[in-house]
Scaffold this motif. Structure first.
Motif, mmCIF file in Angstrom:
data_model
loop_
_atom_site.group_PDB
_atom_site.id
_atom_site.type_symbol
_atom_site.label_atom_id
_atom_site.label_comp_id
_atom_site.label_asym_id
_atom_site.label_seq_id
_atom_site.Cartn_x
_atom_site.Cartn_y
_atom_site.Cartn_z
ATOM 1 N N ILE A 25 10.121 -49.606 1.122
ATOM 2 C CA ILE A 25 10.708 -49.720 -0.210
ATOM 3 C C ILE A 25 10.353 -48.517 -1.084
ATOM 4 N N ASP A 26 9.274 -47.806 -0.740
ATOM 5 C CA ASP A 26 8.835 -46.672 -1.556
ATOM 6 C C ASP A 26 8.532 -45.432 -0.704
ATOM 7 N N PRO A 27 9.547 -44.896 -0.013
ATOM 8 C CA PRO A 27 9.288 -43.706 0.804
ATOM 9 C C PRO A 27 8.808 -42.540 -0.063
ATOM 10 N N MET A 28 7.872 -41.764 0.486
ATOM 11 C CA MET A 28 7.315 -40.640 -0.254
ATOM 12 C C MET A 28 6.853 -39.567 0.722
ATOM 13 N N ARG A 29 6.911 -38.311 0.261
ATOM 14 C CA ARG A 29 6.446 -37.188 1.080
ATOM 15 C C ARG A 29 5.875 -36.098 0.192
ATOM 16 N N ASN A 30 4.754 -35.524 0.635
ATOM 17 C CA ASN A 30 4.197 -34.320 0.030
ATOM 18 C C ASN A 30 4.640 -33.137 0.878
ATOM 19 N N ASN A 31 4.713 -31.981 0.266
ATOM 20 C CA ASN A 31 5.030 -30.773 1.023
ATOM 21 C C ASN A 31 3.911 -29.754 0.838
ATOM 22 N N ALA A 32 3.764 -28.885 1.807
ATOM 23 C CA ALA A 32 2.730 -27.851 1.763
ATOM 24 C C ALA A 32 3.018 -26.860 0.626
ATOM 25 N N PRO A 33 1.985 -26.225 0.096
ATOM 26 C CA PRO A 33 2.202 -25.177 -0.912
ATOM 27 C C PRO A 33 3.151 -24.103 -0.368
ATOM 28 N N GLN A 34 3.908 -23.497 -1.270
ATOM 29 C CA GLN A 34 4.910 -22.509 -0.886
ATOM 30 C C GLN A 34 4.753 -21.245 -1.723
ATOM 31 N N LYS A 35 4.931 -20.093 -1.099
ATOM 32 C CA LYS A 35 5.055 -18.817 -1.803
ATOM 33 C C LYS A 35 6.493 -18.382 -1.597
ATOM 34 N N LEU A 36 7.299 -18.506 -2.635
ATOM 35 C CA LEU A 36 8.727 -18.232 -2.523
ATOM 36 C C LEU A 36 9.013 -16.742 -2.657
ATOM 37 N N PRO A 37 9.949 -16.213 -1.876
ATOM 38 C CA PRO A 37 10.269 -14.794 -1.939
ATOM 39 C C PRO A 37 11.151 -14.429 -3.132
ATOM 40 N N ARG A 38 11.791 -15.428 -3.762
ATOM 41 C CA ARG A 38 12.701 -15.147 -4.881
ATOM 42 C C ARG A 38 12.791 -16.349 -5.810
ATOM 43 N N PHE A 39 13.276 -16.108 -7.004
ATOM 44 C CA PHE A 39 13.505 -17.187 -7.954
ATOM 45 C C PHE A 39 14.769 -17.940 -7.564
ATOM 46 N N GLY A 40 14.940 -19.137 -8.092
ATOM 47 C CA GLY A 40 16.113 -19.950 -7.776
ATOM 48 C C GLY A 40 15.835 -21.401 -8.086
ATOM 49 N N LYS A 41 15.824 -22.237 -7.048
ATOM 50 C CA LYS A 41 15.520 -23.648 -7.274
ATOM 51 C C LYS A 41 14.853 -24.268 -6.062
ATOM 52 N N ALA A 42 14.092 -25.320 -6.347
ATOM 53 C CA ALA A 42 13.435 -26.122 -5.314
ATOM 54 C C ALA A 42 14.020 -27.524 -5.429
ATOM 55 N N CYS A 43 14.436 -28.082 -4.302
ATOM 56 C CA CYS A 43 15.074 -29.395 -4.303
ATOM 57 C C CYS A 43 14.409 -30.322 -3.298
#
Length: 151
Positions: free
Chosen positions: A114-132
């Motif tokens: 009923i309450d699925p959840m996930r963490n993600n590893a830290p990220q170093k992004l190469p460019r600006f934009g969006k995270a979804c």
């Protein structure tokens, strides 16, 4: 006496907002309603009623994400159901032209939750934009929630 308690509470709330305002610039929290839908598991019909929200949290600064989490919270009738079966949560990253350049695909969970959840590893992004963050149920994308990553 009652009025002074109100003023103290108001002052404390104001101080809390002011003390956390700089930290909030590098963080984002957003929720999107999960639309009602039906699907089938082994021939058995499953229904997700209205009343669930998909929340995506991002913390960090600039192009560095130090913490990321996404999950579903349900209330009312939706909280009493069997939940989401064969679910997974993916995180995607896109540039300012909306072209996805990285996907962190989550594991598909065969159980119903009923309450699925996930963490993600830290990220170093190469460019600006969006995270979804995207919730898939039984292989179909059901809801997404995004944050713009800017200077």
């Amino acid at each position: 006496m009652r009025g002074s308690r109100y003023l103290v509470a108001l002052a404390a709330a104001g101080a809390l907002v002011l003390s956390n305002s700089t930290a909030a610039e590098a963080s984002a929290v957003g929720s999107t309603p999960v639309q009602s839908f039906q699907y089938s598991i082994g021939g058995m019909p499953m229904k997700i009623p209205t009343g669930c929200m998909f929340t995506h949290v991002v913390r960090g600064g600039g192009k560095k994400i130090t913490y990321q989490n996404a999950g579903v919270d349900c209330a009312f009738v939706a909280a009493l159901g069997t939940g989401f079966c064969n679910w997974r949560i993916d995180f995607t990253y896109a540039n300012t032209s909306n072209r996805t350049y990285r996907t962190s695909r989550g594991r598909t969970h065969p159980e119903c939750k009923i309450d699925p959840m996930r963490n993600n590893a830290p990220q170093k992004l190469p460019r600006f934009g969006k995270a979804c963050a995207h919730l898939y149920v039984n292989g179909v994308r059901r809801v997404s929630q995004c944050h713009h990553i800017t200077k």
